[in-house]
Motif scaffolding. Structure first.
Motif, mmCIF file in Angstrom:
data_model
loop_
_atom_site.group_PDB
_atom_site.id
_atom_site.type_symbol
_atom_site.label_atom_id
_atom_site.label_comp_id
_atom_site.label_asym_id
_atom_site.label_seq_id
_atom_site.Cartn_x
_atom_site.Cartn_y
_atom_site.Cartn_z
ATOM 1 N N SER A 298 -9.354 -13.900 27.298
ATOM 2 C CA SER A 298 -9.037 -12.863 28.268
ATOM 3 C C SER A 298 -8.155 -11.798 27.619
ATOM 4 O O SER A 298 -7.196 -12.115 26.913
ATOM 5 C CB SER A 298 -8.331 -13.469 29.474
ATOM 6 N N ARG A 299 -8.500 -10.542 27.890
ATOM 7 C CA ARG A 299 -7.704 -9.431 27.399
ATOM 8 C C ARG A 299 -6.733 -8.920 28.464
ATOM 9 O O ARG A 299 -6.027 -7.941 28.232
ATOM 10 C CB ARG A 299 -8.638 -8.291 26.973
ATOM 11 N N ASP A 300 -6.720 -9.621 29.573
ATOM 12 C CA ASP A 300 -5.835 -9.227 30.666
ATOM 13 C C ASP A 300 -4.379 -9.478 30.266
ATOM 14 O O ASP A 300 -4.045 -10.520 29.688
ATOM 15 C CB ASP A 300 -6.189 -10.009 31.924
ATOM 16 N N LYS A 301 -3.516 -8.520 30.595
ATOM 17 C CA LYS A 301 -2.100 -8.666 30.254
ATOM 18 C C LYS A 301 -1.348 -9.544 31.251
ATOM 19 O O LYS A 301 -0.207 -9.945 30.982
ATOM 20 C CB LYS A 301 -1.441 -7.300 30.182
ATOM 21 N N ASN A 302 -1.958 -9.828 32.366
ATOM 22 C CA ASN A 302 -1.331 -10.725 33.330
ATOM 23 C C ASN A 302 -1.480 -12.157 32.853
ATOM 24 O O ASN A 302 -2.534 -12.557 32.378
ATOM 25 C CB ASN A 302 -1.969 -10.570 34.702
ATOM 26 N N PRO A 303 -0.432 -12.972 32.974
ATOM 27 C CA PRO A 303 -0.474 -14.350 32.466
ATOM 28 C C PRO A 303 -1.439 -15.209 33.278
ATOM 29 O O PRO A 303 -1.699 -14.965 34.450
ATOM 30 C CB PRO A 303 0.960 -14.837 32.605
ATOM 31 N N ALA A 304 -1.951 -16.239 32.627
ATOM 32 C CA ALA A 304 -2.854 -17.190 33.272
ATOM 33 C C ALA A 304 -2.040 -18.274 33.970
ATOM 34 O O ALA A 304 -0.813 -18.183 34.084
ATOM 35 C CB ALA A 304 -3.791 -17.775 32.224
ATOM 36 N N ILE A 305 -2.705 -19.304 34.447
ATOM 37 C CA ILE A 305 -2.033 -20.384 35.174
ATOM 38 C C ILE A 305 -1.042 -21.127 34.299
ATOM 39 O O ILE A 305 -0.063 -21.690 34.774
ATOM 40 C CB ILE A 305 -3.087 -21.349 35.752
ATOM 41 N N SER A 306 -1.271 -21.066 33.004
ATOM 42 C CA SER A 306 -0.366 -21.737 32.068
ATOM 43 C C SER A 306 0.863 -20.899 31.752
ATOM 44 O O SER A 306 1.791 -21.387 31.085
ATOM 45 C CB SER A 306 -1.102 -22.055 30.771
ATOM 46 N N MET A 308 0.713 -18.095 30.023
ATOM 47 C CA MET A 308 0.430 -17.316 28.817
ATOM 48 C C MET A 308 -0.743 -16.380 29.083
ATOM 49 O O MET A 308 -1.628 -16.672 29.891
ATOM 50 C CB MET A 308 0.046 -18.245 27.653
ATOM 51 N N THR A 309 -0.750 -15.281 28.366
ATOM 52 C CA THR A 309 -1.928 -14.417 28.344
ATOM 53 C C THR A 309 -2.877 -14.918 27.265
ATOM 54 O O THR A 309 -2.532 -15.798 26.463
ATOM 55 C CB THR A 309 -1.535 -12.964 28.056
ATOM 56 N N LEU A 336 -11.638 -21.955 25.510
ATOM 57 C CA LEU A 336 -12.443 -22.748 26.443
ATOM 58 C C LEU A 336 -11.979 -24.199 26.466
ATOM 59 O O LEU A 336 -11.962 -24.839 27.531
ATOM 60 C CB LEU A 336 -13.927 -22.667 26.046
ATOM 61 N N ALA A 337 -11.614 -24.740 25.303
ATOM 62 C CA ALA A 337 -11.109 -26.107 25.252
ATOM 63 C C ALA A 337 -9.764 -26.208 25.976
ATOM 64 O O ALA A 337 -9.494 -27.183 26.701
ATOM 65 C CB ALA A 337 -10.977 -26.559 23.794
ATOM 66 N N TYR A 338 -8.921 -25.197 25.802
ATOM 67 C CA TYR A 338 -7.619 -25.185 26.477
ATOM 68 C C TYR A 338 -7.806 -25.151 28.001
ATOM 69 O O TYR A 338 -7.179 -25.919 28.732
ATOM 70 C CB TYR A 338 -6.829 -23.974 26.001
ATOM 71 N N ASP A 339 -8.714 -24.281 28.468
ATOM 72 C CA ASP A 339 -8.938 -24.189 29.911
ATOM 73 C C ASP A 339 -9.654 -25.414 30.451
ATOM 74 O O ASP A 339 -9.516 -25.749 31.645
ATOM 75 C CB ASP A 339 -9.760 -22.936 30.224
ATOM 76 N N ALA A 340 -10.421 -26.120 29.627
ATOM 77 C CA ALA A 340 -11.084 -27.341 30.092
ATOM 78 C C ALA A 340 -10.053 -28.402 30.462
ATOM 79 O O ALA A 340 -10.204 -29.115 31.471
ATOM 80 C CB ALA A 340 -12.029 -27.849 29.006
ATOM 81 N N ILE A 341 -8.972 -28.519 29.680
ATOM 82 C CA ILE A 341 -7.927 -29.508 30.005
ATOM 83 C C ILE A 341 -7.218 -29.104 31.290
ATOM 84 O O ILE A 341 -6.893 -29.956 32.141
ATOM 85 C CB ILE A 341 -6.940 -29.616 28.829
ATOM 86 N N TRP A 342 -6.976 -27.834 31.478
ATOM 87 C CA TRP A 342 -6.349 -27.380 32.718
ATOM 88 C C TRP A 342 -7.273 -27.609 33.918
ATOM 89 O O TRP A 342 -6.806 -27.989 35.002
ATOM 90 C CB TRP A 342 -5.990 -25.897 32.612
ATOM 91 N N PHE A 384 -9.532 -21.039 38.820
ATOM 92 C CA PHE A 384 -8.215 -20.575 38.396
ATOM 93 C C PHE A 384 -8.391 -19.543 37.293
ATOM 94 O O PHE A 384 -9.480 -19.362 36.747
ATOM 95 C CB PHE A 384 -7.356 -21.755 37.902
ATOM 96 N N LYS A 385 -7.307 -18.904 36.967
ATOM 97 C CA LYS A 385 -7.305 -17.918 35.903
ATOM 98 C C LYS A 385 -6.775 -18.572 34.637
ATOM 99 O O LYS A 385 -5.619 -18.985 34.562
ATOM 100 C CB LYS A 385 -6.415 -16.733 36.280
ATOM 101 N N GLY A 386 -7.642 -18.651 33.649
ATOM 102 C CA GLY A 386 -7.254 -19.271 32.399
ATOM 103 C C GLY A 386 -7.106 -18.246 31.294
ATOM 104 O O GLY A 386 -7.284 -17.033 31.488
ATOM 105 N N VAL A 387 -6.826 -18.744 30.112
ATOM 106 C CA VAL A 387 -6.675 -17.843 28.965
ATOM 107 C C VAL A 387 -8.032 -17.287 28.527
ATOM 108 O O VAL A 387 -8.104 -16.299 27.794
ATOM 109 C CB VAL A 387 -5.997 -18.562 27.790
ATOM 110 N N SER A 388 -9.146 -17.907 28.966
ATOM 111 C CA SER A 388 -10.480 -17.405 28.654
ATOM 112 C C SER A 388 -11.033 -16.520 29.758
ATOM 113 O O SER A 388 -12.157 -16.029 29.653
ATOM 114 C CB SER A 388 -11.450 -18.574 28.439
ATOM 115 N N GLY A 389 -10.242 -16.328 30.812
ATOM 116 C CA GLY A 389 -10.696 -15.542 31.931
ATOM 117 C C GLY A 389 -10.763 -16.381 33.191
ATOM 118 O O GLY A 389 -10.193 -17.481 33.265
#
Length: 910
Positions: A298-306, A308-309, A336-342, A384-389
């Motif tokens: 994700s290129r969004d500057k808003n942080p994800a659920i974790s 982090m952007t 994608l692996a990071y968001d899969a654990i979340w 949810f909003k993850g680091v991959s979008g």
């Protein structure tokens, strides 16, 4: 006392500190562990598959972040048990059984690449386990009947196909080629792409290979593939790129599409991988290729659920790995692996809150369908909003995400745009680059090149046609203006007008014959009309022009033949009657009455000498009605009309294309080939019609040659240009007989040569015919003044137009009488001429008689002596004179002699 107090307080402090440590340790000890199993390709050699070296650190990072987050799975701790499958399905199956049959019980399974996910997801429902994959993109995994408990944060490879099609349409590519490996993930993707392309009217060709792509790349060269979509793992991609470089399948004319989850420097071959191409060659071949991949960061500057952007996550992951991210396998899929654990943790959290009382997640067994069903529903509804979008799943368990489009430019990937499949919206940045001015064509452009008459040739012929029309108009004006002159009046001017009209039509037919020409188009729907028009005009023009000349030689030949026949009959009659009888009488009277002999000799010589010449003069100088010429021309014209109408009605001409071999264009453009097309007028039985027309015209030409040759010595007063017409027929016949077969059989497919040959022949025949018929007349009118007889004839011609009907009738009667008188005069002159000729012939035989010879000589001598100035010295005259002088007279015969003498004298005077 204070010391005692201090001494007694130390044990209490130590005891309190120890109790605090025990409490903390006891708290950690009482965190419930939730066990999950993972089967990942994570060794260095497995960088070709999604979910390689960089994914395991991302998973560990996610586990740490979740375990430290008190808002998620409070009182629980996630524990991962993983194996390295090397992306081998058989090994993965063995590792899955080890995970399942070794305690503790695993609540969920994680998988990496598509082959491993296929095996794990197909077997997991037996143990009521949900499978979550972060690196499987195979479209086959979207089958809910085959994989009922599978979810994946990696979008399906089919999600990129709409993006590819959007790019094909953007760059107007209607023909593509798919080069795929035989793995199921790529076979399914290629099949789906082919189906979608065909629905959009895009032509697709496929080539597959296993291991060595050399033969497949050669097939692409043979197919002239230009837009190539590659579907294979990265190790195979390097082999394909090397073969593409060797076979020249790169550069200005080609565009490659590769999968986007390769590392940024995937095209550079590693040292332990044998590829017969250098890094520079590979970089040159990879220039300007496209990649399509679902957005993984994700290129969004808003942080994800974790918290982090996407960029922060990437920076943190870079610090955890020891290798260059560009050369680290699975680095693009790490988000994608990071968001899969979340997603897994949120599903666990949702499941615990929805379980009935006295039921706990950690109590799950492989036979517990209640917890399994609740866990499945929670994963399905996870969002949810993850680091991959934005992370969400479809009913088939696929990740819904936007697609990112990149292009390799000077060794770096440049983002060109994004495509949203759900809204079909393409956000384009306009940074694409190509070797040429724009995107190359999807195949060698085949440009249809009509083989038309060149512009310069058509204009040149058109100018000559205009000149021919001017000459025709000038000839017609001359024919009308000088109609009163005998040289024009006695040349059948009406027939010459038909000649002028025919020459004009033949010239005009060339204007249609050259269509369509370069820069001069003609509607295709009216092509049949053009075909029949130019053939009909040329045929009618030829009939008028050549037919008028043919009519003249035909009439001259017929009159000459009739004249010869009449003369032969007349001579026969004369030979049977008077000639021999006169000789007999002459010989008999030699010893008798000399006056009778003289009269007979005079009458005989006059008749023999002049009869033939007078008869010929009479026949050849008679006026010829113009209708005779019109009848001949009309017969030929009716024959042409019948052929033309029959052709149009029964077998009309239609437009037909004759295609030739491809040719290189003059500008040496490799992307363009010219397809020469010749537009022809064709009918089903065209050979029959052409044979009929050529046969009729050839017979007419040959017969005209024959008549012109036979009548070359005849000269009619009222067809005074028959010899020049014969010369014109020679030229027209020879040129036409040569042109017809050449144009029809040899150069029909060569537009310029065909048109030039036909134009040269038609124009030359037109010019020569007009010149031979009219130029001598023009020169005569220019050189010879307007004489009295021409003036009188002109006045008489003018007076004829002012006569009343009764006067006209009387005039016609006088003309008939005048003609009859002329005939009688000619007959008398002919008789005199015949007599003279016969006398000269017979005198030679008479001289053989000795007595007669002496008698003649004596009388001649006495006659010469008596007359000092003799007027006649020829033997015939002297003999005749002598016979007349010495001839005795008798009463009965003298009157006869006088009558005959008077008659003969009258004939001579006439």
């Amino acid at each position: 006392m204070s010391v005692v107090a201090n001494v007694t307080s130390w044990p209490l402090l130590v005891l309190a500190f120890s109790f605090l440590i025990c409490m903390v340790a006891s708290a950690e000890k009482h965190l419930t562990e939730l066990h999950i199993g993972g089967i990942f390709p994570m060794e260095a050699g497995s960088g070709g598959w999604p979910g390689g070296q960089a994914c395991l650190p991302a998973v560990q990072m996610a586990l740490d972040d979740i375990n430290q987050n008190e808002e998620i799975l409070s009182g629980y701790r996630l524990v991962l048990h993983h194996y390295n499958s090397k992306c081998q399905p058989g090994l993965a199956a063995q590792q899955m059984y080890e995970l399942l049959y070794k305690k503790p019980v695993k609540l969920m399974l994680l998988a990496g690449c598509s082959p491993v996910t296929t095996v794990v997801a197909e077997a997991a429902p037996v143990w009521n386990l949900v499978v979550l994959s972060y690196g499987a993109s195979s479209p086959a995994l979207s089958n809910r009947y085959r994989f009922p408990t599978l979810f994946r944060t990696h979008p399906s490879a089919n999600m990129q196909n709409p993006t590819r099609i959007k790019l094909f349409e953007k760059f107007r590519w209607r023909r593509i080629t798919i080069l795929q490996s035989v793995e199921e993930v790529f076979v399914s993707t290629a099949r789906d792409l082919e189906e979608q392309c065909r629905e959009r009217g895009i032509r697709v060709e496929r080539q597959s290979f296993y291991g060595d792509p050399t033969d497949a790349v050669k097939a692409l060269v043979r197919q002239d593939a230009r837009i190539i979509v590659g579907l294979f793992y990265v190790t195979e991609a390097r082999r394909v790129l090397c073969q593409a470089y060797k076979h020249g399948l790169y550069g200005r004319k080609y565009v490659w599409f590769f999968i986007g989850w390769y590392a940024d420097t995937w095209y550079i071959p590693p040292k332990d991988e044998f590829i017969n191409c250098t890094a520079k060659q590979m970089e040159e071949a990879a220039q300007y290729h496209f990649t399509t991949e679902s957005i993984m960061l994700s290129r969004d500057k808003n942080p994800a659920i974790s918290g982090m952007t996407g960029l922060q996550f990437q920076s943190r992951l870079t610090e955890m790995i020891d290798t260059d991210p560009a050369n680290t396998g699975g680095f693009p899929e790490a988000p994608l692996a990071y968001d899969a654990i979340w997603a897994l943790a949120l599903a666990f959290n949702c499941t615990m809150s929805s379980l009935p009382e006295n039921s706990y997640l950690e109590e799950f067994t492989y036979n517990d369908t209640i917890i399994a069903n609740r866990l499945f529903e929670c994963v399905k509804n996870t969002q949810f909003k993850g680091v991959s979008g934005q992370v969400m799943f479809s009913d088939s368990g696929d990740r819904i995400a936007r697609t990112q489009i990149e292009q390799m430019q000077d060794g770096k990937y440049v983002v060109l745009g994004y495509y949203d499949t759900t809204s079909q919206r393409l956000d384009w940045i306009d940074k694409e680059l190509f070797f040429g001015k724009g995107p190359p064509p999807d195949a060698t452009i085949i440009k249809e090149s009509l083989l038309t008459v060149s512009k310069h040739l058509y204009i040149g012929v058109f100018i000559l046609v205009v000149i021919g029309l001017v000459l025709a108009i000038a000839s017609f004006a001359f024919n009308v203006y000088y109609l009163g002159r005998s040289i024009v009046r006695e040349s059948q001017p009406q027939c010459n007008n038909v000649l002028i009209a025919g020459c004009a039509l033949c010239s005009l037919s060339l204007v249609l014959m050259g269509l369509p020409a370069e820069g001069v188009t003609f509607p295709r729907q009216s092509f049949s009309l053009l075909c029949h028009s130019r053939i009909s005009i040329l045929m009618v023009g030829f009939t008028f022009a050549y037919g008028s000349m043919f009519a003249k030689v035909w009439i001259v030949h017929r009159m000459g033949a009739n004249e010869n026949h009449e003369l032969a009959s007349y001579q026969k009659d004369e030979e049977e009657g008077s000639p021999w009888e006169s000789i007999r009488l002459l010989i008999t009277a030699m010893v008798g009455r000399q006056a009778l002999v003289a009269a007979a000799l005079r009458k005989f010589s006059t008749h023999a000498y002049g009869s033939i010449i007078a008869r010929r003069s009479y026949i050849l100088n008679q006026p010829i009605p113009a209708c005779k010429f019109y009848i001949v021309i009309a017969c030929l014209f009716v024959l042409d009309v019948v052929i033309i109408l029959s052709w149009i009605v029964f077998d009309p001409l239609q437009r037909e294309e004759q295609r030739f071999h491809l040719q290189d264009p003059s500008d040496a453009d490799d992307d363009v080939m010219l397809l020469p097309i010749l537009e022809l007028c064709q009918s089903k039985h065209q050979e029959v019609w052409i044979g009929l027309i050529l046969g009729e015209k050839c017979l007419l030409l040959v017969f005209g040659l024959f008549l012109a040759y036979e009548s070359r010595k005849f000269k009619l007063k009222y067809v005074n240009d028959s010899r020049l017409v014969g010369v014109a027929i020679y030229n027209v016949a020879i040129l036409s007989l040569v042109t017809g077969p050449i144009v029809t059989l040899l150069i029909r497919s060569q537009a310029d040569a065909n048109f030039a040959f036909v134009s040269f022949t038609v124009l030359l025949c037109t010019y020569m015919s007009l010149g031979l018929v009219f130029v001598p007349k023009m020169l005569h009118v220019y050189r010879v003044p307007y004489v009295k007889d021409d003036n009188a004839a002109a006045v008489g011609q003018h007076l004829l137009t002012t006569l009343t009907p009764s006067e006209q009738k009387r005039y016609d009667q006088l003309m008939v009488e005048n003609t009859d008188l002329k005939r009688q005069i000619d007959l008398k002159e002919r008789k005199i001429s015949e007599c003279r000729q016969q006398l000269e012939k017979r005198l030679k035989d008479v001289n053989l008689m000795n007595g007669y010879g002496e008698f003649v000589n004596n009388n001649n001598s006495s006659r010469i002596s008596e007359d000092e100035n003799p007027t006649y010295s020829s033997p015939t005259t002297l003999t005749t004179t002598a016979l007349i002088e010495v001839q005795p007279t008798e009463t009965g015969q003298e009157s006869d002699f006088d009558e005959d003498s008077s008659s003969c004298s009258n004939e001579i005077l006439l």
